[in-house]
Design a protein around this motif. Structure first.
Motif, PDB file in Angstrom:
ATOM      1  N   ARG A 310       0.826  -1.288   0.007  1.00 12.19           N
ATOM      2  CA  ARG A 310      -0.113   0.070   0.029  1.00 12.19           C
ATOM      3  C   ARG A 310       0.591   1.190   0.067  1.00 12.19           C
ATOM      4  NH1 ARG A 310      -0.076  -3.108   4.243  1.00 12.19           N
ATOM      5  NH2 ARG A 310       0.824  -2.078   6.281  1.00 12.19           N
ATOM      6  N   TRP A 311       0.342   2.356  -0.371  1.00 11.75           N
ATOM      7  CA  TRP A 311       1.171   3.606  -0.253  1.00 11.75           C
ATOM      8  C   TRP A 311       0.164   4.704  -0.315  1.00 11.75           C
ATOM      9  CZ3 TRP A 311       1.838   7.854  -3.723  1.00 11.75           C
ATOM     10  CH2 TRP A 311       1.107   7.923  -4.664  1.00 11.75           C
ATOM     11  N   HIS A 312       0.678   6.005  -0.017  1.00 11.24           N
ATOM     12  CA  HIS A 312      -0.014   7.045   0.019  1.00 11.24           C
ATOM     13  C   HIS A 312       0.758   8.255   0.148  1.00 11.24           C
ATOM     14  CE1 HIS A 312       0.619   7.016   4.493  1.00 11.24           C
ATOM     15  NE2 HIS A 312       0.332   8.232   4.522  1.00 11.24           N
ATOM     16  N   SER A 423      -1.174   7.504 -10.225  1.00  7.59           N
ATOM     17  CA  SER A 423      -2.327   7.700  -9.309  1.00  7.59           C
ATOM     18  C   SER A 423      -3.435   8.816  -9.885  1.00  7.59           C
ATOM     19  CB  SER A 423      -1.991   8.022  -7.860  1.00  7.59           C
ATOM     20  OG  SER A 423      -1.503   9.284  -7.936  1.00  7.59           O
ATOM     21  N   HIS A 428      -7.009   8.570  -9.225  1.00  3.17           N
ATOM     22  CA  HIS A 428      -7.228   8.639  -7.738  1.00  3.17           C
ATOM     23  C   HIS A 428      -5.847   9.354  -7.243  1.00  3.17           C
ATOM     24  CE1 HIS A 428     -10.646   5.931  -7.855  1.00  3.17           C
ATOM     25  NE2 HIS A 428      -9.901   5.297  -8.919  1.00  3.17           N
ATOM     26  N   THR A 431      -3.124   7.881  -3.659  1.00  2.24           N
ATOM     27  CA  THR A 431      -3.592   6.709  -3.092  1.00  2.24           C
ATOM     28  C   THR A 431      -3.308   5.525  -3.489  1.00  2.24           C
ATOM     29  OG1 THR A 431      -5.752   6.600  -4.148  1.00  2.24           O
ATOM     30  CG2 THR A 431      -5.711   7.995  -2.416  1.00  2.24           C
ATOM     31  N   SER A 432      -3.294   4.497  -2.786  1.00  5.34           N
ATOM     32  CA  SER A 432      -2.731   3.265  -3.395  1.00  5.34           C
ATOM     33  C   SER A 432      -4.002   2.329  -4.252  1.00  5.34           C
ATOM     34  CB  SER A 432      -2.613   2.247  -2.232  1.00  5.34           C
ATOM     35  OG  SER A 432      -3.213   2.147  -1.086  1.00  5.34           O
ATOM     36  N   THR A 433      -4.883   2.776  -4.452  1.00  4.35           N
ATOM     37  CA  THR A 433      -6.078   2.291  -4.825  1.00  4.35           C
ATOM     38  C   THR A 433      -5.751   1.867  -6.585  1.00  4.35           C
ATOM     39  OG1 THR A 433      -7.236   4.347  -5.646  1.00  4.35           O
ATOM     40  CG2 THR A 433      -8.020   3.049  -3.742  1.00  4.35           C
ATOM     41  N   GLN A 555      -6.010  16.363  -4.384  1.00  8.90           N
ATOM     42  CA  GLN A 555      -6.159  15.376  -2.813  1.00  8.90           C
ATOM     43  C   GLN A 555      -7.308  16.319  -2.115  1.00  8.90           C
ATOM     44  OE1 GLN A 555      -2.118  14.987  -1.207  1.00  8.90           O
ATOM     45  NE2 GLN A 555      -3.037  12.847  -1.095  1.00  8.90           N
TER      46      GLN A 555
END
Length: 716
Positions: A310-312, A423, A428, A431-433, A555
């Motif tokens: 995951r990441w952000h 992203s 998105h 975000t990690s989506t 964001q």
């Protein structure tokens, strides 16, 4: 002949074609061109574009800028007054040169090849300049009957030969700034460097997480840092922390306008001309150790295989524990037979930091391996640097090569840049989506400046494939992008350590397109990334600051920005980047000539690094300085240029001088004013030329006809 800067007639207007032809004729004043030649050079294949060229030539004939030296052959008119309105007007243009003051008048002598006349300066317009000084002059008039344009001195750079004056002259020649407006400096001095508790509360706090920077030993603007901590067994959090310039520099303020105009820091041999005022780039924004700093950070959770869990993105506050140089880190990362060469106790670095560096390298190494397996191209050419004394004179040279310490930083910067771009492109931001594929299918990508890199020129690839066949190498020129990039990587690996390695690497590089900025994403071919941007260096690159602002906006739920506004900024940033690179090369050339001016008459072994119709460029082994052996000085034969095979071929004896050949040269002339270094050929040591018998004759192909060398003048 072919030119890298050949315009696309489908996009350019008549004035652009006129400007290109002026450059062509002025750059090769002794060369005659037929209309057929000009059609070929400009790649004009249809009737309208050919008629456009004919119209421009007719106007040049009428203005006596060119003349017909024989039926249908056009050449620069050396006898014209050069003040006809061929280029619309040169009034208001600025040139750099050396001032020569006589009793009643003065002239600025410039080496700029676009202006072949000295600039007359009335005594009233000297601006305090003295004889022999380097100045910037502006053209204010060119009367129809006057032989020379009339100008005024607008800035005095200093005495000719003075190091600072010469470096500023290089910047001025490219229209680059060499000082800061006082108002911008004053604005920077008013910025409060302190961080309030309220600002810290709005951010993720990383001050207690192990963090450090790794930079060149002479760096002062530390714009990126890495942090690392373990979450659980086999899972690491790696923070890529980037100086939060946009917190201090607000869009549209006086500092931002100046940074936007500059677009990039400029790195000359002996100095950096920063994009931001020194108070910001070296003090307030720089991630100096043991100081609280504001950052915009990409926070990744990675497993043992360096795969992203995951990441952000987050606005953060950090506190760097240590400032490393690459030279300090490298011994810690070197391995032999699967074991670290250096014990932790021998490193002179706290064990906790040694362990952190090695864990980060193990992750970076896996990221790097996967990148190259995906087709990223691995050009690793060493950089030549000068050792400079206190007066600015070069006293020696040394080589800087990339190694594990550089690659560690590089891979995490690439990871952050790619993730940010993905992203936004997938709708998105931050975000990690985007990586997990769980995002909304209806998400709309928003405007972002991407760093793009087009595919190689197919014709150049084909020529390279044919050329390397003489050594038995092969290169794919058709297939998918990945097929071609992997074939290029195999070629670079196969030639490594061979005599022809440097030659093949140079030619492969020449096949590559130039990377640039655009909101229209086509991917990055060299990195083999579908989405890529520049996020990690806002202290020295304006596009990174643009990206930071847009990410913050998105964001917070903001609307997409204007594509046209940001495309214009991208084009400006790309253009300034190219100017900065040209200025850097000019400063290197100046130092090469200065260094070799103290070695006149000495012999050096070297390699032919360039072949043109006017001579051979040779790079010396000892110091990597490059000079020119003029074709007219090759007196043993009449040499012709074989463009297809990158060589000069003697008409009578068929002797060839080719790219990559080993030779001995003598330093003949070193002209600092013109930044020209001339060599004389002493001996041929080794030839890499292995053409088949049939190709030893001058090529009959239309685009590779040998060119006569007599009376050719080099473009410096």
């Amino acid at each position: 002949m072919k030119r890298k800067d050949t315009p696309s007639l489908g996009r350019l207007k008549k004035k652009d074609v006129r400007a290109f032809l002026i450059d062509l004729f002025v750059g090769q004043p002794d060369e005659g061109f037929t209309l057929k030649d000009l059609f070929s050079i400009l790649r004009a294949k249809n009737h309208p574009t050919k008629m456009l060229i004919i119209d421009v030539i007719d106007e040049m004939l009428e203005a006596e800028f060119v003349r017909q030296v024989s039926k249908g052959v056009y050449q620069l008119n050396e006898d014209d007054n050069e003040n006809e309105d061929v280029e619309e007007s040169i009034i208001g243009k600025r040139y750099v040169g050396r001032l020569e003051v006589e009793r009643h008048y003065a002239f600025v002598v410039t080496t700029d090849r676009t202006l072949r006349r000295d600039i007359y300066i009335p005594k009233a317009h000297l601006h305090g300049a003295l004889n022999g000084q380097k100045v910037v002059a502006e053209i204010i008039d060119w009367p129809s009957r006057a032989r020379n344009p009339i100008g005024r001195v607008v800035d005095v750079l200093g005495n000719s030969g003075d190091n600072t004056a010469e470096m500023h002259a290089i910047l001025a020649e490219y229209g680059l700034p060499y000082d800061y407006p006082a108002a911008v400096t004053r604005a920077a001095e008013k910025i409060e460097p302190g961080i309030t508790p309220e600002e810290i509360a709005r951010r993720e706090d990383f001050r207690d997480v192990l963090t450090f920077t790794i930079d060149p030993k002479d760096a002062k603007d530390f714009d990126d840092a890495l942090s690392i901590r373990q979450f659980k067994e086999g899972e690491w959090e790696v923070g890529v922390h980037i100086a939060d310039v946009s917190h201090y520099v607000k869009e549209g303020d006086i500092i931002d306008r100046e940074a936007q105009h500059r677009a990039t820091s400029v790195y000359l041999v002996d100095r950096t001309i920063p994009m931001l005022p020194e108070r910001l780039c070296n003090f307030i924004c720089s991630l100096r150790p043991d100081e609280d700093k504001l950052c915009y950070s990409a926070i990744f959770t990675l497993d043992r295989e360096a795969k992203i869990k995951r990441w952000h993105l987050a606005h953060t506050v950090i506190r760097s524990n240590r400032r490393f140089t690459y030279e300090e880190v490298q011994p810690v990362l070197e391995m032999e037979n699967g074991k670290w060469k250096m014990e932790s106790s021998q490193a002179g670095i706290p064990p906790q930091l040694v362990e952190a560096l090695r864990i980060l390298w193990s992750l970076a190494e896996q990221l790097r391996d996967r990148r190259f397996k995906s087709g990223a191209i691995g050009f690793e050419r060493p950089e030549v640097r000068f050792e400079i004394d206190q007066t600015g004179r070069p006293v020696g040279t040394y080589i800087v090569e990339s190694n594990e310490s550089h690659w560690l930083i590089e891979e995490f910067m690439l990871l952050a840049n790619r993730s940010v771009a993905e992203s936004v492109a997938q709708g998105h931001p931050g975000t990690s989506t985007t990586l997990s594929g769980k995002g909304s299918k209806r998400a709309v990508p928003k405007v972002l400046p991407y760093r793009i890199h087009d595919v190689p020129d197919p014709e150049k690839l084909q020529n390279l494939s044919q050329f390397i066949g003489r050594w038995g190498y092969k290169l794919k020129t058709e297939g998918t992008k990945t097929d071609i990039s992997r074939s290029l990587n195999k070629l670079l690996a196969d030639v490594k350590g061979k005599g022809e390695a440097s030659l093949v690497e140079i030619l492969a590089l020449r096949c590559m397109a130039k990377a640039r900025y655009s909101v229209h994403n086509i991917g990055h071919y060299g990195l083999m990334f579908q989405h890529y941007t520049h996020f990690t260096s806002p202290i020295r690159r304006y596009p990174d600051t643009m990206v930071h602002r847009l990410l913050t906006r998105y964001q917070e739920g903001g609307r997409s920005a204007s594509a046209q506004k940001y495309e214009d900024l991208c084009e400006h940033s790309s253009a300034m980047e190219q100017l900065a690179a040209q200025a850097e090369r000019s400063s290197i050339k100046y130092k090469q000539v200065e260094f070799m001016s103290e070695r006149l008459g000495r012999d050096f072994e070297g390699t032919i690094s360039g072949v043109t119709d006017f001579g051979l460029y040779v790079e010396c082994d000892d110091n990597h300085c490059e000079g020119l052996v003029l074709a007219r000085d090759l007196t043993d034969d009449y040499y012709e240029f074989d463009e297809r095979n990158y060589c000069l071929v003697g008409r009578r004896r068929r002797h060839c001088f080719c790219l990559g050949d080993r030779v001995t040269v003598r330093v003949a002339r070193a002209n600092l004013e013109k930044r020209q270094l001339d060599f004389e050929l002493v001996d041929t040591l080794m030839s890499t030329h292995k053409m088949a018998e049939s190709s030893k004759k001058p090529s009959s192909r239309k685009n590779s006809k040998p060119k006569k060398l007599k009376n050719s003048k080099p473009k410096r």
